[in-house]
Design a protein around this motif. Structure first.
Motif, short mmCIF file in Angstrom:
data_model
loop_
_atom_site.label_atom_id
_atom_site.label_comp_id
_atom_site.label_asym_id
_atom_site.label_seq_id
_atom_site.Cartn_x
_atom_site.Cartn_y
_atom_site.Cartn_z
N ALA A 613 -16.62 -9.40 -71.25
CA ALA A 613 -17.19 -10.75 -71.14
C ALA A 613 -18.69 -10.74 -71.45
O ALA A 613 -19.20 -11.65 -72.11
N ASN A 614 -19.41 -9.72 -70.99
CA ASN A 614 -20.84 -9.64 -71.28
C ASN A 614 -21.11 -9.44 -72.77
O ASN A 614 -22.06 -9.99 -73.32
N ARG A 615 -20.28 -8.65 -73.43
CA ARG A 615 -20.45 -8.44 -74.87
C ARG A 615 -20.14 -9.73 -75.65
O ARG A 615 -20.80 -10.04 -76.64
N LEU A 616 -19.11 -10.45 -75.20
CA LEU A 616 -18.81 -11.72 -75.86
C LEU A 616 -19.94 -12.72 -75.67
O LEU A 616 -20.27 -13.49 -76.57
N LYS A 617 -20.56 -12.70 -74.52
CA LYS A 617 -21.66 -13.62 -74.26
C LYS A 617 -22.86 -13.31 -75.14
O LYS A 617 -23.65 -14.20 -75.48
N SER A 618 -22.99 -12.03 -75.54
CA SER A 618 -24.11 -11.67 -76.43
C SER A 618 -23.85 -12.06 -77.88
O SER A 618 -24.73 -11.86 -78.73
N GLY A 619 -22.63 -12.57 -78.20
CA GLY A 619 -22.36 -13.06 -79.54
C GLY A 619 -21.34 -12.27 -80.32
O GLY A 619 -21.00 -12.63 -81.45
N GLU A 620 -20.82 -11.18 -79.78
CA GLU A 620 -19.82 -10.38 -80.49
C GLU A 620 -18.46 -11.06 -80.46
O GLU A 620 -18.15 -11.82 -79.54
N THR A 621 -17.65 -10.75 -81.43
CA THR A 621 -16.27 -11.24 -81.45
C THR A 621 -15.42 -10.38 -80.55
O THR A 621 -15.76 -9.22 -80.27
N PRO A 622 -14.31 -10.89 -80.04
CA PRO A 622 -13.45 -10.08 -79.16
C PRO A 622 -12.99 -8.79 -79.83
O PRO A 622 -12.96 -7.74 -79.18
N SER A 623 -12.62 -8.85 -81.11
CA SER A 623 -12.13 -7.64 -81.77
C SER A 623 -13.22 -6.57 -81.85
O SER A 623 -13.00 -5.39 -81.55
#
Length: 805
Positions: A613-623
Motif C-alpha cells: 500500500a505504501n509503494r502504491l501511494k508513492s505512485g507505483e503500479t501494483p505489478s
C-alpha cells in the motif's frame, strides 16, 4: 597556714620542676591528688598557646565557687590536718592532662609524711568528696614516694603503664622484679587487671613489664607516686637498688570483632550477605514497587496529563487544517472488521472471569500486538507490555537484567554490582570452601524484578477498593476474584522469540505469569510466533487449559480492502482531471485492477500488504510494486540464509538451498521426505527447526507431529521461484550440493572398501561371508554410479558458470 593557691602555682613551662623528691629538704613531702580536674580537658593541650596558664585560672574559678570548693586540694589538706596547725602548704602544681595536682607541704618533726597521708586518706574516705564533673568517683590522694617527672609533653594517660627497671648508678645492673613484687608495689593505688612480664628471650634493654590497671585514674595515681622510686635490696631491688621509670603505654585494642570476623568467615560472610540483602529489601523494594506502579499507571507521563490533553484538544482543529492527514494506521479498519470477532472474544474473556490466560499465536507480521494492545485493550486503563525480544537478545547478565527492568519500570537497578559481588563471592569461596551467597545469579535477579512487579500489580488492583463497599468484608483474594474487571492486564510479546531450549528468560516469565494467574493478580495475554508454545507453558501451568487464538494471514479480499482504504486515507498531490476531482484516489487510478492478479503472489501477510500500500501511494503500479517486493525478498533470502558466513547459523547454505529449489517446484513438501535427502541425513530435524525459527519455512503439524513444510511467508514462494530462475545462481548452488553428495558417496565407498579389505585378510573365506561380500560389492557399484552421475551433472553446471554472468 596555707598560702593562697593562685600565688603558688607554676606560671610558665620554664617554671616546671623536672622532678620532686621528699629528700630535697627534711620535713617536706609531696602529695598527688587525683580526680581534681576533668580528663576531658585534654583537648586544651592541642591549642597553640600554652595551656599551663589555663589551669591556675581554672582552679581559681573553681575555688571561688562555694558549691564545688570542696574539691580544692589545699582546703582538703587543711580540713584533714586541722589538728596539726604546723602543716604548711608550700606549692600546688596542677596537672591538666592527668586531671590531678601535686601539693608540696612541710611539717614539723612531730609528724611524718606517712601520717599526713593516712590522715588525708581517712578524711577522703569518710567524706566521700566527689567532683561535680565526675559524681561516680571520689577524690583520692597518695604520698609521692618517687621522683615524678613533671613535663608538658603531649602524652595522654592510659590504663597501661610500662615499668622499666633502671640501675641506681651508671654501670650497675638493675634487678628485674617479679610479678609478685610488682603487685605489692602497685596494688595499693588501684586494682590491677594484669601484669605482663617481658619475655625471657627478649633482647630489649632495659628490662620492663606492663601493668594494666582497671581504670586510667588509678594508673595516673600510680605513675605520679611511683615514678623514680628506688627499690632497695631488702625489697628485691638488688645490691645497688633498682629505679622504676614509668610511662604511659597505649594499649593495643583487642579488635575482637574484627578478629572474630576474619576467624569465622563461614559464619560471618553469609550472615553479612543476609544483612545486606535485608537492608536492600527494606530500603529499595518499596521504591522499586513505586516506580513500577508509576510505569503501569502512567502517573508521570506527560501525554496523560490533564493540562497537556486540554492543550492538545484545543490545538487539534488548527493542526488538522494546516496539514494533510497523515495516519500510518489508515486502512487498518478493514483488518479490524475482518477480525472483529477475535477482538470481542478477547474482551469477553477479560471480563467474564479470573484466571484468564490467553495465547495469541500467529506468524511474524500478522498483527498480533496491534490486535491485542490497540484494539482489544484500547480502553483498558492499566496494562503493562513486556517485550521478550530485547531481554532475550541482551548480551550478558547485566544487560539482561537492565532490559527486563526497563520493560516494567523497575529502578534503581544495580546490575553492575552483580559482577563485583560475583568476584567477592568467588574469592570468599576460595578462602572458606563454601558459597557465601554474596553474588546473585541471573535467576534470582529476574525473580526479584518479577516479584516486585507482581506486588505492584496487586496494589493497583486493590487501589479501587473502598471501606464502604458492599463487599468490603471480603479478603483481598476473594475481592479480586469477585471483581475481574479491576485486574490489570499483562501482555507478554515475542514469547519464545529465537527460543532456545532451557532458556532461563522464558522459563522465569512463564513461571511468573502462572503465579499471576494462580494468585488472581492480573490477566495474562501471551503473543508468540512459535507453534510449540504449549511445551514451554505446560511446565509452568500443567493443569491449566489455555484460551487460544490463532492468527493467520488475512484473506485476499481483506488485503485488497486494506490497500484501497489506505490509498483513500489522504489525497495525493498529483494533478487530476477536474471531472474526477470529487472521486477518491482509489477510483481515479486505472491500474488497481492489477491487484487481483498480484495479491495472490504477495499473500495476506499484514506487513507485506502494508508495504504494498505504501509503494502504491508513492505512485507505483501494483505489478511493479509486487515485483519489487518479491525481488527485495529474494535479496533478503540470499543474504540471510545462503550468502555470508554467519557463525550463529545452525544450517549450511546447501541445506537452505535444497529447501528453496524444492519449494520453488512444489509449494508444499512432505516433512519426512526432506529428512531423507543427502544433505539432511545428519541432524536434519534440528536444522529444519532452526530454519523455521529463522522464518525461511513454516512447519505444519497435524495431530502433534510435523506434517508438511511451506514457505515462511507467502511472498517467499515467488521469491524462491525468482532465485531458482537465475541460471548462474542455481548452477553455483546446485554444484555445491553435488559436491557435497559426491563427498558423501566417496565416504560410503571408503567404508565399504575398508570392510572388504578386512574380510580379504581372513586366512580362510567361509561360505557364509559370500552374501555379505556380494552386498558390499553392490553398494560400491551403486555409489560409484551415483558419483559418476553427479560428476556428469557437475560438468554441465560448470559450463554454465564459465559461459554466463
Amino acid at each position: 597556714m596555707a598560702q593562697p593557691v593562685d600565688t603558688m602555682m607554676a606560671q610558665d613551662a620554664s617554671d616546671l620542676p623536672r622532678s620532686y623528691s621528699t629528700a630535697e629538704r627534711p620535713n617536706e613531702g609531696i602529695l598527688f591528688f587525683g580526680n581534681v580536674l576533668p580528663l576531658r580537658l585534654q583537648w586544651l593541650l592541642r591549642l597553640p598557646f600554652h595551656t599551663d596558664r589555663i589551669a591556675p585560672e581554672f582552679l581559681k574559678r573553681i575555688n571561688d565557687n562555694p558549691t564545688i570548693a570542696a574539691a580544692d586540694p589545699v582546703k582538703l589538706m587543711q580540713k584533714a590536718m586541722s589538728g596539726q596547725p604546723t602543716l604548711q602548704i608550700k606549692e600546688v602544681l596542677p596537672r591538666l592532662k592527668e586531671g590531678g595536682a601535686f601539693v608540696k607541704f612541710s611539717h614539723d618533726a612531730s609528724a611524718s609524711p606517712s601520717e599526713v597521708e593516712a590522715a588525708l586518706k581517712a578524711y577522703l574516705k569518710e567524706k566521700q568528696i566527689r567532683p561535680w564533673w565526675n559524681p561516680f568517683q571520689r577524690i583520692r590522694a597518695a604520698l609521692v614516694r618517687g621522683r615524678p617527672w613533671v613535663e608538658d609533653l603531649y602524652r595522654l594517660p592510659s590504663a597501661r603503664l610500662k615499668a622499666e627497671f633502671l640501675p641506681s648508678d651508671p654501670g650497675e645492673q638493675a634487678a628485674e622484679l617479679s610479678q609478685e613484687q610488682l603487685y605489692s608495689f602497685f596494688r595499693p593505688y588501684g586494682k590491677l587487671a594484669d601484669i605482663i612480664a617481658q619475655p625471657a628471650d627478649s633482647k630489649i634493654v632495659p628490662r620492663f613489664a606492663y601493668l594494666d590497671f582497671a581504670d586510667a585514674r588509678r594508673a595516673i595515681m600510680a605513675k605520679n607516686c611511683m615514678h623514680g622510686y628506688k627499690v632497695l635490696e631488702e625489697e628485691g631491688g638488688g645490691k645497688a637498688g633498682t629505679i622504676f621509670r614509668l610511662t604511659y603505654e597505649r594499649k593495643a585494642k583487642p579488635h575482637w570483632i574484627r578478629d572474630w570476623f576474619f576467624n569465622h568467615p563461614r559464619i560471618v560472610i553469609p550472615a553479612l550477605a543476609v544483612l545486606i540483602t535485608s537492608i536492600t529489601v527494606a530500603i529499595f523494594d518499596p521504591v522499586r514497587t513505586f516506580f513500577i506502579k508509576a510505569h503501569i499507571t502512567r502517573q508521570f507521563h506527560l501525554t496523560d496529563n490533564k493540562i497537556y490533553k486540554w492543550f492538545k484538544a484545543q490545538a487539534t482543529d488548527i493542526l488538522v487544517k494546516m496539514r494533510h492527514r497523515d495516519d500510518d494506521d489508515a486502512g487498518m479498519e478493514a483488518i479490524w472488521d475482518d477480525r472483529k470477532d477475535l477482538i470481542e472474544q478477547i474482551q469477553t474473556w477479560l471480563l467474564e472471569s479470573v484466571n484468564t490466560f490467553i495465547i495469541v499465536q500467529g506468524p511474524r507480521g500478522s498483527g498480533k500486538r496491534d490486535l491485542v494492545v490497540d484494539q482489544a485493550l484500547k480502553h483498558k486503563r492499566y496494562k503493562v507490555i513486556i517485550d521478550c525480544k530485547p531481554i532475550q537478545e541482551a548480551r550478558g547478565d547485566s544487560a539482561t537484567i537492565n532490559a527486563a527492568a526497563a520493560q516494567v519500570g523497575y529502578k534503581p537497578v544495580f546490575s553492575w554490582m552483580n559482577s563485583i559481588s560475583g568476584m567477592i563471592d568467588m574469592a570468599a569461596q576460595g578462602a572458606t570452601g563454601v558459597k557465601t551467597g554474596f553474588s546473585e545469579t541471573l535467576d534470582s535477579q529476574l525473580t526479584k524484578i518479577w516479584n516486585n512487579t507482581a506486588t505492584a500489580l496487586k496494589q493497583i488492583a486493590l487501589d479501587g477498593r473502598k471501606k464502604d463497599d458492599k463487599d468490603a468484608h471480603l479478603g483481598d483474594d476473594e475481592w479480586l476474584e469477585a471483581h475481574p474487571e479491576r485486574l490489570p492486564t499483562v501482555v507478554i510479546d515475542n514469547f519464545l522469540h529465537k527460543s532456545q531450549e532451557g532458556s532461563i528468560v522464558y522459563d522465569k516469565i512463564a513461571e511468573w505469569a502462572a503465579g499471576l494467574i494462580t494468585a488472581n493478580v492480573a490477566h495474562v495475554i501471551i503473543l508468540t510466533n512459535d507453534v510449540s508454545y504449549s511445551k514451554s507453558l505446560s511446565k509452568a501451568l500443567p493443569n491449566r487449559v489455555f484460551r487460544e487464538i490463532s492468527l493467520s494471514d488475512c484473506s485476499l479480499e481483506t488485503a485488497k480492502r486494506f490497500v484501497i482504504t489506505h490509498l483513500d486515507a489522504e489525497d495525493d498531490d498529483l494533478p487530476v482531471n477536474p471531472a474526477e476531482k470529487h472521486l477518491p484516489p482509489s477510483q481515479r487510478r486505472k491500474d488497481l485492477h492489477e491487484l487481483d492478479d498480484v495479491l495472490p503472489l504477495l499473500g495476506g501477510r499484514l506487513t507485506d500488504v502494508a508495504f504494498l500500500a505504501n509503494r502504491l501511494k508513492s505512485g507505483e503500479t501494483p505489478s511493479k510494486a509486487v515485483r519489487e517486493i518479491v525481488r527485495q525478498s529474494a535479496s533478503e533470502i540470499l543474504k540471510m540464509y545462503i550468502m555470508g558466513s554467519d557463525e550463529a547459523r545452525r544450517w549450511t547454505p546447501e541445506q537452505a538451498w535444497h529447501l528453496i529449489r524444492t519449494l520453488a517446484a512444489k509449494e508444499t513438501l512432505r516433512y519426512n521426505e526432506i529428512l531423507l535427502a543427502d544433505t539432511y541425513k545428519s541432524g536434519g530435524e534440528k536444522v529444519l527447526q532452526a530454519l523455521e525459527q529463522a522464518e525461511l519455512i513454516s512447519i505444519v503439524s497435524v495431530n502433534g507431529r510435523p506434517h508438511s513444510i511451506r514457505p515462511g511467508k507467502p511472498v517467499y514462494l515467488p521469491a524462491f521461484r525468482l532465485l531458482h530462475e537465475d541460471r548462474v545462481l542455481r548452477s553455483r548452488l546446485d554444484l555445491a550440493l553435488l559436491n557435497e553428495s559426491i563427498k558423501l558417496e566417496n565416504a560410503s565407498i571408503e567404508k565399504y572398501e575398508a570392510e572388504l579389505r578386512n574380510l580379504a585378510e581372513l586366512p580362510k573365506q567361509p561360505a557364509e561371508l559370500a552374501p555379505r561380500v556380494k552386498w558390499l560389492l553392490g553398494k560400491v557399484e551403486a555409489s560409484q554410479a551415483k558419483v559418476e552421475g553427479y560428476e556428469s551433472e557437475s560438468n554441465t553446471l560448470k559450463k554454465v558458470l564459465v559461459n554466463e554472468y
